[in-house]
Structure formats: structure tokens, C-alpha cells
Design a protein around this motif. Structure first.
Motif, PDB file in Angstrom:
ATOM      1  N   ASN A 163      -0.522  18.328  -2.184  1.00  0.00           N
ATOM      2  CA  ASN A 163       0.619  18.107  -1.305  1.00  0.00           C
ATOM      3  C   ASN A 163       1.033  16.644  -1.266  1.00  0.00           C
ATOM      4  O   ASN A 163       2.198  16.343  -1.027  1.00  0.00           O
ATOM      5  CB  ASN A 163       0.309  18.589   0.115  1.00  0.00           C
ATOM      6  CG  ASN A 163       0.157  20.086   0.176  1.00  0.00           C
ATOM      7  OD1 ASN A 163       0.807  20.808  -0.558  1.00  0.00           O
ATOM      8  ND2 ASN A 163      -0.720  20.556   1.034  1.00  0.00           N
ATOM      9  N   THR A 164       0.080  15.737  -1.459  1.00  0.00           N
ATOM     10  CA  THR A 164       0.376  14.301  -1.451  1.00  0.00           C
ATOM     11  C   THR A 164      -0.342  13.621  -2.613  1.00  0.00           C
ATOM     12  O   THR A 164      -1.402  14.074  -3.050  1.00  0.00           O
ATOM     13  CB  THR A 164      -0.080  13.621  -0.139  1.00  0.00           C
ATOM     14  OG1 THR A 164      -1.488  13.780   0.001  1.00  0.00           O
ATOM     15  CG2 THR A 164       0.625  14.199   1.063  1.00  0.00           C
ATOM     16  N   VAL A 165       0.258  12.540  -3.080  1.00  0.00           N
ATOM     17  CA  VAL A 165      -0.381  11.672  -4.075  1.00  0.00           C
ATOM     18  C   VAL A 165      -0.231  10.228  -3.598  1.00  0.00           C
ATOM     19  O   VAL A 165       0.644   9.922  -2.785  1.00  0.00           O
ATOM     20  CB  VAL A 165       0.228  11.839  -5.492  1.00  0.00           C
ATOM     21  CG1 VAL A 165      -0.075  13.203  -6.052  1.00  0.00           C
ATOM     22  CG2 VAL A 165       1.704  11.579  -5.497  1.00  0.00           C
ATOM     23  N   ILE A 166      -1.070   9.362  -4.119  1.00  0.00           N
ATOM     24  CA  ILE A 166      -1.070   7.955  -3.727  1.00  0.00           C
ATOM     25  C   ILE A 166      -0.863   7.104  -4.961  1.00  0.00           C
ATOM     26  O   ILE A 166      -1.469   7.342  -6.008  1.00  0.00           O
ATOM     27  CB  ILE A 166      -2.395   7.582  -3.028  1.00  0.00           C
ATOM     28  CG1 ILE A 166      -2.516   8.382  -1.722  1.00  0.00           C
ATOM     29  CG2 ILE A 166      -2.471   6.096  -2.758  1.00  0.00           C
ATOM     30  CD1 ILE A 166      -3.831   8.227  -1.024  1.00  0.00           C
ATOM     31  N   ALA A 167       0.014   6.085  -4.831  1.00  0.00           N
ATOM     32  CA  ALA A 167       0.288   5.153  -5.922  1.00  0.00           C
ATOM     33  C   ALA A 167       0.302   3.740  -5.355  1.00  0.00           C
ATOM     34  O   ALA A 167       0.609   3.546  -4.177  1.00  0.00           O
ATOM     35  CB  ALA A 167       1.638   5.475  -6.563  1.00  0.00           C
ATOM     36  N   PRO A 168      -0.034   2.731  -6.157  1.00  0.00           N
ATOM     37  CA  PRO A 168       0.060   1.347  -5.681  1.00  0.00           C
ATOM     38  C   PRO A 168       1.497   1.018  -5.283  1.00  0.00           C
ATOM     39  O   PRO A 168       2.451   1.503  -5.882  1.00  0.00           O
ATOM     40  CB  PRO A 168      -0.376   0.522  -6.892  1.00  0.00           C
ATOM     41  CG  PRO A 168      -1.153   1.452  -7.742  1.00  0.00           C
ATOM     42  CD  PRO A 168      -0.577   2.811  -7.507  1.00  0.00           C
ATOM     43  N   TYR A 169       1.654   0.174  -4.272  1.00  0.00           N
ATOM     44  CA  TYR A 169       2.970  -0.121  -3.709  1.00  0.00           C
ATOM     45  C   TYR A 169       3.696  -1.232  -4.462  1.00  0.00           C
ATOM     46  O   TYR A 169       3.099  -2.217  -4.861  1.00  0.00           O
ATOM     47  CB  TYR A 169       2.831  -0.540  -2.242  1.00  0.00           C
ATOM     48  CG  TYR A 169       4.153  -0.848  -1.590  1.00  0.00           C
ATOM     49  CD1 TYR A 169       4.942   0.163  -1.095  1.00  0.00           C
ATOM     50  CD2 TYR A 169       4.621  -2.153  -1.508  1.00  0.00           C
ATOM     51  CE1 TYR A 169       6.164  -0.106  -0.510  1.00  0.00           C
ATOM     52  CE2 TYR A 169       5.841  -2.440  -0.932  1.00  0.00           C
ATOM     53  CZ  TYR A 169       6.606  -1.404  -0.429  1.00  0.00           C
ATOM     54  OH  TYR A 169       7.819  -1.672   0.130  1.00  0.00           O
ATOM     55  N   SER A 170       4.985  -1.043  -4.630  1.00  0.00           N
ATOM     56  CA  SER A 170       5.916  -2.114  -4.988  1.00  0.00           C
ATOM     57  C   SER A 170       7.273  -1.708  -4.428  1.00  0.00           C
ATOM     58  O   SER A 170       7.545  -0.513  -4.237  1.00  0.00           O
ATOM     59  CB  SER A 170       5.995  -2.337  -6.501  1.00  0.00           C
ATOM     60  OG  SER A 170       6.779  -1.356  -7.117  1.00  0.00           O
ATOM     61  N   ASN A 171       8.123  -2.676  -4.129  1.00  0.00           N
ATOM     62  CA  ASN A 171       9.441  -2.371  -3.575  1.00  0.00           C
ATOM     63  C   ASN A 171      10.240  -1.498  -4.534  1.00  0.00           C
ATOM     64  O   ASN A 171      10.956  -0.587  -4.110  1.00  0.00           O
ATOM     65  CB  ASN A 171      10.222  -3.654  -3.291  1.00  0.00           C
ATOM     66  CG  ASN A 171       9.741  -4.343  -2.041  1.00  0.00           C
ATOM     67  OD1 ASN A 171       9.246  -3.699  -1.128  1.00  0.00           O
ATOM     68  ND2 ASN A 171       9.886  -5.656  -1.993  1.00  0.00           N
ATOM     69  N   TYR A 172      10.147  -1.796  -5.825  1.00  0.00           N
ATOM     70  CA  TYR A 172      10.893  -1.057  -6.842  1.00  0.00           C
ATOM     71  C   TYR A 172      10.484   0.414  -6.855  1.00  0.00           C
ATOM     72  O   TYR A 172      11.323   1.312  -6.855  1.00  0.00           O
ATOM     73  CB  TYR A 172      10.653  -1.721  -8.199  1.00  0.00           C
ATOM     74  CG  TYR A 172      11.555  -1.256  -9.311  1.00  0.00           C
ATOM     75  CD1 TYR A 172      12.931  -1.354  -9.196  1.00  0.00           C
ATOM     76  CD2 TYR A 172      11.024  -0.738 -10.485  1.00  0.00           C
ATOM     77  CE1 TYR A 172      13.760  -0.943 -10.222  1.00  0.00           C
ATOM     78  CE2 TYR A 172      11.840  -0.333 -11.516  1.00  0.00           C
ATOM     79  CZ  TYR A 172      13.217  -0.437 -11.377  1.00  0.00           C
ATOM     80  OH  TYR A 172      14.031  -0.025 -12.392  1.00  0.00           O
TER      81      TYR A 172
END
Length: 129
Positions: free
Chosen positions: A20-29
Motif C-alpha cells: 500500500n505504501t513505498v518509501i523513497a529518499p526525499y528531494s523537491n524534484y
């Protein structure tokens, strides 16, 4: 290493795995791209969260149709080694109208139909269906 491709494949693989959810490193783009995918209806929501180490990450809630993921496939068009651009009049339909192309334009990250309506072209990021 292409950070956009990594995020997109994480979303696609998470949906195929039934998550249902996944996690990715953050960036504004990447956050702007996910907001566009929410607007287009391919994912439910995206949130910024701080991980244990103090680094921000994106929590992406996936859109499911029953138990199957909404995202069936995707193809990265413009790569770091080869950038592809398109004028607003040259934006074509994807999969006979069942898909969408996502562009980076001067007015932000837009879907193909939005870009045609606003009469702006830009870099073709990826196709999604």
C-alpha cells in the motif's frame, strides 16, 4: 545514477508486490513528480517524513484497483545521457489514450494533457500507463 528512475521503479515494484505504501529518499524534484502523479490519479498521496537518522524521505501511498496496481507500466523517455524535449503541439497520446506522458515545463511538472491545455512544452520525463 538516475534518481527519478529509481523512484519510479520503486513505485511500480511496490504496486506489483501488493504494498500500500513505498518509501523513497526525499528531494523537491521527486516530490513534485509524485504530486503530479497524485493529480493524474496514479498514486493516492505523498507525504514528507523524517527518518530515524534525521534524513527526509517520501512516503508514497499507492493507488490500487482491487488488488491490482493502477500503474501497469512505465518507460523513462529523457535520460541523463540523452535529454528529449517536445513542443506542446508535438505531445502525443500514450497507449491510445490509456496512458500519460509527464513533462518538466517552465510552469512545473505537468501531464501531457495539462501541458497541451497550457500551451507549454518541455522535457519528456517518462510515460506511464
Amino acid at each position: 545514477m538516475d534518481i527519478v528512475s529509481n523512484m519510479l521503479i520503486t513505485i511500480k515494484n511496490g504496486g506489483n508486490a501488493g504494498k500500500n505504501t513505498v518509501i523513497a529518499p526525499y528531494s523537491n524534484y521527486k516530490h513534485k513528480i509524485c504530486e503530479t502523479l497524485v493529480r493524474l490519479g496514479y498514486i493516492k498521496a505523498v507525504h514528507k517524513k523524517t527518518a530515524k537518522g534525521g534524513f527526509p524521505e517520501l512516503v508514497i501511498e499507492l493507488e490500487l484497483e482491487g488488488k491490482t496496481p493502477k500503474i501497469k507500466g512505465l518507460r523513462r523517455v529523457s535520460k541523463p545521457s540523452r535529454r528529449l524535449y517536445s513542443a506542446s503541439k508535438a505531445i502525443r497520446t500514450i497507449r491510445s489514450g490509456f496512458g500519460e506522458v509527464v513533462l518538466s515545463t517552465p510552469k512545473g511538472i505537468l501531464g501531457g494533457q495539462e501541458a497541451k491545455e497550457k500551451l507549454v512544452g518541455g522535457e519528456l520525463l517518462f510515460e506511464i500507463w
